[in-house]
Design a protein around this motif. Structure first.
Motif, mmCIF file in Angstrom:
data_model
loop_
_atom_site.group_PDB
_atom_site.id
_atom_site.type_symbol
_atom_site.label_atom_id
_atom_site.label_comp_id
_atom_site.label_asym_id
_atom_site.label_seq_id
_atom_site.Cartn_x
_atom_site.Cartn_y
_atom_site.Cartn_z
ATOM 1 N N ILE A 1 0.760 -1.194 0.093
ATOM 2 C CA ILE A 1 -0.042 0.003 0.061
ATOM 3 C C ILE A 1 0.806 1.237 0.003
ATOM 4 C CG2 ILE A 1 -0.164 0.102 2.388
ATOM 5 C CD1 ILE A 1 -3.109 1.068 2.331
ATOM 6 N N ALA A 2 0.320 2.420 -0.628
ATOM 7 C CA ALA A 2 1.089 3.572 -0.426
ATOM 8 C C ALA A 2 0.931 4.271 0.825
ATOM 9 C CB ALA A 2 0.583 4.506 -1.546
ATOM 10 N N CYS A 3 1.700 4.676 1.542
ATOM 11 C CA CYS A 3 1.562 5.008 2.865
ATOM 12 C C CYS A 3 0.533 6.434 2.874
ATOM 13 C CB CYS A 3 2.933 5.696 3.232
ATOM 14 S SG CYS A 3 4.086 4.570 3.703
ATOM 15 N N ARG A 4 0.608 7.181 1.737
ATOM 16 C CA ARG A 4 -0.406 8.195 1.743
ATOM 17 C C ARG A 4 -2.060 7.710 1.837
ATOM 18 N NH1 ARG A 4 1.678 7.839 -3.177
ATOM 19 N NH2 ARG A 4 0.079 7.164 -4.693
ATOM 20 N N ASP A 5 -2.173 6.559 1.506
ATOM 21 C CA ASP A 5 -3.432 6.011 1.699
ATOM 22 C C ASP A 5 -4.062 5.652 2.888
ATOM 23 O OD1 ASP A 5 -3.573 6.041 -1.181
ATOM 24 O OD2 ASP A 5 -3.300 3.920 -1.499
ATOM 25 N N LEU A 6 -2.903 5.613 3.800
ATOM 26 C CA LEU A 6 -3.181 5.542 5.189
ATOM 27 C C LEU A 6 -3.667 6.588 6.025
ATOM 28 C CD1 LEU A 6 -0.469 3.001 6.010
ATOM 29 C CD2 LEU A 6 -2.628 2.485 5.725
ATOM 30 N N LEU A 7 -3.764 7.900 5.159
ATOM 31 C CA LEU A 7 -3.931 9.189 5.918
ATOM 32 C C LEU A 7 -5.564 9.632 5.711
ATOM 33 C CD1 LEU A 7 -0.689 10.845 5.044
ATOM 34 C CD2 LEU A 7 -1.246 10.077 7.031
ATOM 35 N N SER A 8 -6.228 9.070 4.992
ATOM 36 C CA SER A 8 -7.633 9.407 4.747
ATOM 37 C C SER A 8 -8.656 9.145 5.598
ATOM 38 C CB SER A 8 -7.989 9.036 3.421
ATOM 39 O OG SER A 8 -8.367 7.475 3.570
ATOM 40 N N SER A 9 -9.660 9.287 5.732
ATOM 41 C CA SER A 9 -10.809 9.274 6.567
ATOM 42 C C SER A 9 -11.175 7.746 6.694
ATOM 43 C CB SER A 9 -11.879 10.328 6.583
ATOM 44 O OG SER A 9 -12.576 10.211 5.300
ATOM 45 N N ASN A 10 -10.938 7.216 5.346
ATOM 46 C CA ASN A 10 -11.396 5.518 5.270
ATOM 47 C C ASN A 10 -10.345 4.943 5.792
ATOM 48 O OD1 ASN A 10 -11.984 3.137 4.189
ATOM 49 N ND2 ASN A 10 -12.792 3.744 2.402
ATOM 50 N N ILE A 11 -10.697 4.344 7.022
ATOM 51 C CA ILE A 11 -9.436 3.379 7.643
ATOM 52 C C ILE A 11 -9.710 1.726 7.138
ATOM 53 C CG2 ILE A 11 -9.205 5.083 9.439
ATOM 54 C CD1 ILE A 11 -10.794 3.000 11.421
ATOM 55 N N THR A 12 -10.298 1.536 6.233
ATOM 56 C CA THR A 12 -10.342 0.178 6.152
ATOM 57 C C THR A 12 -9.024 -0.255 5.473
ATOM 58 O OG1 THR A 12 -12.503 0.364 5.036
ATOM 59 C CG2 THR A 12 -11.292 -1.758 4.338
ATOM 60 N N ASP A 13 -8.296 0.352 4.889
ATOM 61 C CA ASP A 13 -7.078 -0.269 4.491
ATOM 62 C C ASP A 13 -6.065 -0.078 5.681
ATOM 63 O OD1 ASP A 13 -6.906 2.671 4.498
ATOM 64 O OD2 ASP A 13 -6.233 2.850 2.502
ATOM 65 N N ASP A 14 -6.335 0.731 6.747
ATOM 66 C CA ASP A 14 -5.242 0.786 7.776
ATOM 67 C C ASP A 14 -5.490 -0.450 8.449
ATOM 68 O OD1 ASP A 14 -4.750 4.077 8.394
ATOM 69 O OD2 ASP A 14 -6.330 3.583 6.965
ATOM 70 N N ILE A 15 -6.733 -0.841 8.662
ATOM 71 C CA ILE A 15 -7.204 -2.006 9.312
ATOM 72 C C ILE A 15 -6.626 -3.476 8.683
ATOM 73 C CG2 ILE A 15 -9.440 -3.374 10.064
ATOM 74 C CD1 ILE A 15 -10.715 -0.645 10.510
ATOM 75 N N ILE A 16 -6.610 -3.273 7.523
ATOM 76 C CA ILE A 16 -6.459 -4.557 6.811
ATOM 77 C C ILE A 16 -4.877 -4.759 7.175
ATOM 78 C CG2 ILE A 16 -5.635 -5.445 4.443
ATOM 79 C CD1 ILE A 16 -8.671 -4.377 3.637
ATOM 80 N N CYS A 17 -4.148 -3.588 6.992
ATOM 81 C CA CYS A 17 -2.714 -3.433 7.317
ATOM 82 C C CYS A 17 -2.347 -3.844 8.710
ATOM 83 C CB CYS A 17 -2.137 -2.361 6.952
ATOM 84 S SG CYS A 17 -0.332 -2.166 6.837
ATOM 85 N N ALA A 18 -3.190 -3.411 9.600
ATOM 86 C CA ALA A 18 -2.837 -3.607 11.078
ATOM 87 C C ALA A 18 -3.156 -5.157 11.229
ATOM 88 C CB ALA A 18 -3.828 -2.728 11.781
ATOM 89 N N LYS A 19 -4.083 -5.632 10.592
ATOM 90 C CA LYS A 19 -4.405 -7.165 10.839
ATOM 91 C C LYS A 19 -3.072 -8.131 10.512
ATOM 92 C CE LYS A 19 -9.346 -7.442 10.617
ATOM 93 N NZ LYS A 19 -10.511 -7.904 9.812
ATOM 94 N N ARG A 20 -2.507 -7.463 9.341
ATOM 95 C CA ARG A 20 -1.187 -8.372 8.727
ATOM 96 C C ARG A 20 -0.149 -7.954 9.808
ATOM 97 N NH1 ARG A 20 -1.008 -7.210 3.350
ATOM 98 N NH2 ARG A 20 -2.401 -8.732 3.018
#
Length: 148
Positions: A97-116
């Motif tokens: 994932i691009a780090c900048r994608d972790l800065l938006s209000s949609n945290i779905t990608d953050d959660i997927i990464c945190a699970k990993r």
């Protein structure tokens, strides 16, 4: 003139969609529960809330630059050295994932990464905020009054 206005409206919409957000404790608790984090990796919902608070104070736009030139991004302060790619330095990009994608209000990608991240041997010890402030403590206050 009409196409110019349409472009401006589109840009405004995109800005709105990607805008950062600071979650309230209970709002985040509900989202994390809906996303299956309660019990994930052996950690309770309160562990995840406590970690997110000490990492970012629930702010999706949080960024911090490390001494080694890497940076941490988003609500869970995910490291560019290991988990996401930015323009600063090479990364293992474990979450693809691009780090900048972790800065938006949609945290779905953050959660997927945190699970990993939490599936790896250090578990939640990967987050210094959790290890210092949450580990081994009674965290029940984190969900008080949240109607879960």
């Amino acid at each position: 003139m009409g196409s110019h206005r349409l472009l401006l409206q589109l840009l405004a919409l995109l800005t709105t969609v990607t805008k950062a957000k600071v979650f309230s404790r209970c709002e985040l608790a509900h989202i994390l529960q809906e996303e299956g984090l309660d019990g994930y990796g052996g950690y309770s919902l309160t562990d995840w809330l406590c970690m997110a608070f000490y990492e970012s104070t629930f702010n999706t736009a949080a960024q911090s630059i490390k001494a080694d030139g890497s940076a941490d991004y988003g609500i869970f302060q995910i490291s560019s050295q290991l988990w996401c790619t930015d323009d600063r330095r090479p990364s293992d990009d474990g979450c693809r994932i691009a780090c900048r994608d972790l800065l938006s209000s949609n945290i779905t990608d953050d959660i997927i990464c945190a699970k990993r991240i939490v599936r790896n041997p250090p578990g939640m010890n990967a987050w210094e905020g959790w290890a210092m402030h949450c580990k081994g403590r009674d965290l029940s206050e984190w969900v008080e009054g949240c109607d879960l």
